[in-house]
Design a protein around this motif. Structure first.
Motif, mmCIF file in Angstrom:
data_model
loop_
_atom_site.group_PDB
_atom_site.id
_atom_site.type_symbol
_atom_site.label_atom_id
_atom_site.label_comp_id
_atom_site.label_asym_id
_atom_site.label_seq_id
_atom_site.Cartn_x
_atom_site.Cartn_y
_atom_site.Cartn_z
ATOM 1 N N ARG A 314 -23.302 -11.252 -4.680
ATOM 2 C CA ARG A 314 -22.991 -11.000 -6.091
ATOM 3 C C ARG A 314 -21.666 -10.250 -6.239
ATOM 4 N NH1 ARG A 314 -26.949 -8.246 -10.708
ATOM 5 N NH2 ARG A 314 -25.285 -7.764 -12.201
ATOM 6 N N ALA A 315 -21.394 -9.308 -5.344
ATOM 7 C CA ALA A 315 -20.183 -8.492 -5.449
ATOM 8 C C ALA A 315 -18.910 -9.320 -5.352
ATOM 9 C CB ALA A 315 -20.189 -7.406 -4.367
ATOM 10 N N VAL A 316 -18.966 -10.462 -4.622
ATOM 11 C CA VAL A 316 -17.752 -11.267 -4.455
ATOM 12 C C VAL A 316 -17.692 -12.466 -5.413
ATOM 13 C CG1 VAL A 316 -17.515 -10.588 -2.041
ATOM 14 C CG2 VAL A 316 -18.715 -12.700 -2.585
ATOM 15 N N THR A 317 -18.806 -12.784 -6.069
ATOM 16 C CA THR A 317 -18.824 -13.965 -6.941
ATOM 17 C C THR A 317 -19.024 -13.622 -8.413
ATOM 18 O OG1 THR A 317 -21.220 -14.274 -6.604
ATOM 19 C CG2 THR A 317 -19.730 -15.476 -5.125
ATOM 20 N N GLU A 318 -19.398 -12.394 -8.716
ATOM 21 C CA GLU A 318 -19.792 -12.050 -10.082
ATOM 22 C C GLU A 318 -18.707 -12.367 -11.105
ATOM 23 O OE1 GLU A 318 -20.923 -8.037 -12.581
ATOM 24 O OE2 GLU A 318 -21.868 -8.336 -10.617
ATOM 25 N N SER A 319 -17.464 -12.026 -10.814
ATOM 26 C CA SER A 319 -16.400 -12.239 -11.802
ATOM 27 C C SER A 319 -16.262 -13.719 -12.155
ATOM 28 C CB SER A 319 -15.073 -11.689 -11.278
ATOM 29 O OG SER A 319 -14.630 -12.397 -10.123
ATOM 30 N N MET A 320 -16.383 -14.598 -11.165
ATOM 31 C CA MET A 320 -16.252 -16.028 -11.401
ATOM 32 C C MET A 320 -17.459 -16.576 -12.153
ATOM 33 S SD MET A 320 -14.585 -17.238 -7.759
ATOM 34 C CE MET A 320 -15.736 -16.303 -6.728
ATOM 35 N N LEU A 321 -18.643 -16.106 -11.788
ATOM 36 C CA LEU A 321 -19.860 -16.579 -12.450
ATOM 37 C C LEU A 321 -19.900 -16.146 -13.907
ATOM 38 C CD1 LEU A 321 -22.337 -15.791 -9.549
ATOM 39 C CD2 LEU A 321 -21.774 -18.080 -10.378
ATOM 40 N N VAL A 322 -19.538 -14.895 -14.174
ATOM 41 C CA VAL A 322 -19.553 -14.401 -15.555
ATOM 42 C C VAL A 322 -18.543 -15.161 -16.408
ATOM 43 C CG1 VAL A 322 -18.977 -12.414 -17.003
ATOM 44 C CG2 VAL A 322 -20.424 -12.111 -14.987
ATOM 45 N N SER A 323 -17.362 -15.430 -15.836
ATOM 46 C CA SER A 323 -16.334 -16.155 -16.580
ATOM 47 C C SER A 323 -16.796 -17.543 -16.980
ATOM 48 C CB SER A 323 -15.056 -16.254 -15.734
ATOM 49 O OG SER A 323 -14.096 -17.074 -16.353
ATOM 50 N N HIS A 324 -17.587 -18.195 -16.140
ATOM 51 C CA HIS A 324 -17.975 -19.583 -16.385
ATOM 52 C C HIS A 324 -19.327 -19.705 -17.105
ATOM 53 C CE1 HIS A 324 -17.498 -23.899 -15.574
ATOM 54 N NE2 HIS A 324 -18.812 -23.926 -15.385
ATOM 55 N N PHE A 325 -20.322 -18.892 -16.682
ATOM 56 C CA PHE A 325 -21.680 -19.050 -17.194
ATOM 57 C C PHE A 325 -22.090 -17.965 -18.191
ATOM 58 C CE2 PHE A 325 -21.795 -21.008 -12.932
ATOM 59 C CZ PHE A 325 -22.297 -22.270 -13.246
ATOM 60 N N GLY A 326 -21.377 -16.838 -18.184
ATOM 61 C CA GLY A 326 -21.775 -15.711 -19.019
ATOM 62 C C GLY A 326 -22.567 -14.686 -18.221
ATOM 63 N N GLU A 327 -22.522 -13.462 -18.667
ATOM 64 C CA GLU A 327 -23.147 -12.350 -17.942
ATOM 65 C C GLU A 327 -24.665 -12.392 -17.976
ATOM 66 O OE1 GLU A 327 -22.572 -7.480 -17.649
ATOM 67 O OE2 GLU A 327 -21.633 -8.627 -19.273
ATOM 68 N N GLU A 328 -25.222 -13.049 -18.986
ATOM 69 C CA GLU A 328 -26.669 -12.986 -19.193
ATOM 70 C C GLU A 328 -27.475 -13.663 -18.076
ATOM 71 O OE1 GLU A 328 -24.923 -16.463 -21.457
ATOM 72 O OE2 GLU A 328 -24.485 -14.324 -21.243
ATOM 73 N N ILE A 329 -26.863 -14.501 -17.257
ATOM 74 C CA ILE A 329 -27.623 -15.204 -16.210
ATOM 75 C C ILE A 329 -27.723 -14.403 -14.918
ATOM 76 C CG2 ILE A 329 -26.755 -17.390 -17.135
ATOM 77 C CD1 ILE A 329 -25.327 -17.687 -14.306
ATOM 78 N N LEU A 330 -26.959 -13.331 -14.785
ATOM 79 C CA LEU A 330 -26.776 -12.703 -13.473
ATOM 80 C C LEU A 330 -28.074 -12.203 -12.841
ATOM 81 C CD1 LEU A 330 -23.438 -10.704 -13.848
ATOM 82 C CD2 LEU A 330 -23.845 -12.799 -12.544
ATOM 83 N N GLU A 331 -28.858 -11.445 -13.587
ATOM 84 C CA GLU A 331 -30.058 -10.838 -12.989
ATOM 85 C C GLU A 331 -31.031 -11.904 -12.508
ATOM 86 O OE1 GLU A 331 -30.043 -7.713 -12.263
ATOM 87 O OE2 GLU A 331 -28.152 -7.438 -13.332
ATOM 88 N N GLU A 332 -31.304 -12.878 -13.370
ATOM 89 C CA GLU A 332 -32.213 -13.965 -12.998
ATOM 90 C C GLU A 332 -31.663 -14.768 -11.832
ATOM 91 O OE1 GLU A 332 -35.567 -16.557 -13.309
ATOM 92 O OE2 GLU A 332 -35.164 -14.609 -14.240
ATOM 93 N N LEU A 333 -30.366 -15.053 -11.865
ATOM 94 C CA LEU A 333 -29.745 -15.844 -10.804
ATOM 95 C C LEU A 333 -29.890 -15.170 -9.448
ATOM 96 C CD1 LEU A 333 -27.951 -18.182 -9.762
ATOM 97 C CD2 LEU A 333 -25.960 -16.799 -10.421
ATOM 98 N N PHE A 334 -29.596 -13.898 -9.378
ATOM 99 C CA PHE A 334 -29.614 -13.237 -8.071
ATOM 100 C C PHE A 334 -31.016 -12.806 -7.648
ATOM 101 C CE2 PHE A 334 -25.073 -13.246 -8.841
ATOM 102 C CZ PHE A 334 -24.641 -13.688 -7.598
ATOM 103 N N ASP A 335 -31.951 -12.752 -8.569
ATOM 104 C CA ASP A 335 -33.357 -12.641 -8.175
ATOM 105 C C ASP A 335 -33.780 -13.917 -7.443
ATOM 106 O OD1 ASP A 335 -33.694 -10.116 -9.159
ATOM 107 O OD2 ASP A 335 -34.669 -10.738 -11.030
ATOM 108 N N LYS A 336 -33.401 -15.065 -8.000
ATOM 109 C CA LYS A 336 -33.707 -16.336 -7.347
ATOM 110 C C LYS A 336 -32.995 -16.441 -6.001
ATOM 111 C CE LYS A 336 -34.470 -19.059 -11.576
ATOM 112 N NZ LYS A 336 -35.881 -19.392 -11.245
#
Length: 363
Positions: A314-336
């Motif tokens: 997450r520490a190396v991909t978060e900025s790219m994921l948030v830019s494309h998908f939005g911040e709201e997916i992060l917790e669920e995504l990294f739980d999976k």
């Protein structure tokens, strides 16, 4: 994705920050230490300079940034003591993209300088440090002003996502299911970017200047091999699950690809030789055990361990994921993602391959 405007490691010193989740990168720096030391001491002995300009490109933030500089300073200091010389003045440039957390670095510099001055009993020469925001795929310094360039775990990031890979549906990098044009496009982009990087650094280094680079890579000639690609495939699978659940739009996933490439030894050597500005002194691969190798003898709860693995990615991909998908997916995504890592451990022993190269500018 505008890589220069989007890409940065997760800032700060919180639980999900890069500063707190970069142990793998630290292990790679430590493994490369002897080669960095050899290059910097050889450079010093051949030139005996009164001052040295050193650039760390893709420095990121957190403890690893000043660990690299500490190793370089220590190697110079020991050589000066051995030869009975006064330590040269050092100008250290810390470079990364504009979104990098330079503030955290700057806060730690006074302590770093004072510690070295105390440890060396005031034999530590003046050390001037500055941040240089910008892409290393552009000119960063005046012509022939650098003596030594270092970069660790940064040059696998490309200047842009390769063109023409819109058909890489359901994947986020090169995968076994990727169409044949996808690895070709990634390799072509790497060739162009690495060639440009070498040309730019050749302009900025003095004749005889040295450069040491560590990069994520592979031994296998197949770019979809399991040498580190599993991390991205587990992340892709997590995103596909969220598409199936209606939490992520399928078109969003199909249009997302990571701007990185992990080359093999042969690909790196070919670009260096064709570009022609540098003598290649050393090029080799080494393994660093990935964070997905659980040590059952250590007193670490398995759930805590796989969560730590998830935070590292997450520490190396978060900025790219948030830019494309939005911040709201992060917790669920990294739980999976953590659950997939838990299933993965025990089936595979994951070792990340690093390539290290030491070069001298032709003069």
């Amino acid at each position: 994705m505008e890589v220069q405007n989007v890409l940065h490691m997760t800032p700060g010193e919180g639980k999900t920050s890069y500063a707190m989740n970069s142990e793998y990168q630290k292990r790679a720096i430590i493994k490369a230490k002897p080669i960095v030391e050899e290059a910097i001491t050889d450079l010093y002995c051949k030139t005996v300079p009164r001052s040295m300009a050193i650039a760390d490109l893709g420095c990121s933030s957190g403890p690893n940034t000043l660990l690299v500089i500490s190793e370089i300073v220590e190697a110079i200091s020991l050589m000066c003591q051995k030869l009975g010389h006064r330590s040269p003045e050092l100008q250290v440039y810390l470079n990364d993209l504009p979104g990098n957390d330079f503030n955290t670095i700057f806060k730690s510099i006074p302590f770093f300088v004072e510690k070295h001055r105390t440890d060396k009993e005031n034999e530590f020469g003046p050390c001037f440090m500055s941040g240089i925001p910008g892409s290393f795929y552009e000119r960063l310094f005046p012509a022939e002003t650098l003596d030594f360039v270092h970069s660790s775990n940064s040059l696998h990031y490309l200047s842009q996502v390769p063109h023409g890979i819109e058909n890489n549906k359901g994947n986020i990098y090169i995968a076994a299911t990727s169409p044949p044009n996808v690895p070709i496009a990634y390799f072509t982009q790497f060739q162009m970017d690495f060639t440009l990087f070498l040309s730019l650094r050749s302009a900025e280094l003095v004749p005889g200047g040295r450069m040491v680079i560590t990069i994520l890579g592979r031994r296998n000639i197949d770019p979809s091999s399991k040498e580190h690609c599993d991390s991205w495939e587990l992340l892709a699978q997590s995103l596909r699950d969220m598409v199936y659940q209606g939490l992520v739009d399928e078109a969003k996933l199909d249009s997302f690809n990571l701007p990185l490439y992990s080359p093999c030894l042969e690909e790196v050597k070919a670009v260096i030789e064709e570009q022609g500005s540098f003598h290649l002194n050393l090029l080799e691969a080494f393994d660093a055990e990935g964070d997905t190798n659980y040590d059952y003898e250590k007193e670490v709860e398995f759930d805590d361990f796989i969560k730590a693995v998830s935070r590292t990615v997450r520490a190396v991909t978060e900025s790219m994921l948030v830019s494309h998908f939005g911040e709201e997916i992060l917790e669920e995504l990294f739980d999976k993602y953590a659950k997939y890592v838990g299933q993965y451990i025990g089936k595979e022993k994951n070792k990340y391959v690093n390539l290290i190269m030491s070069m001298t500018k032709k003069g």
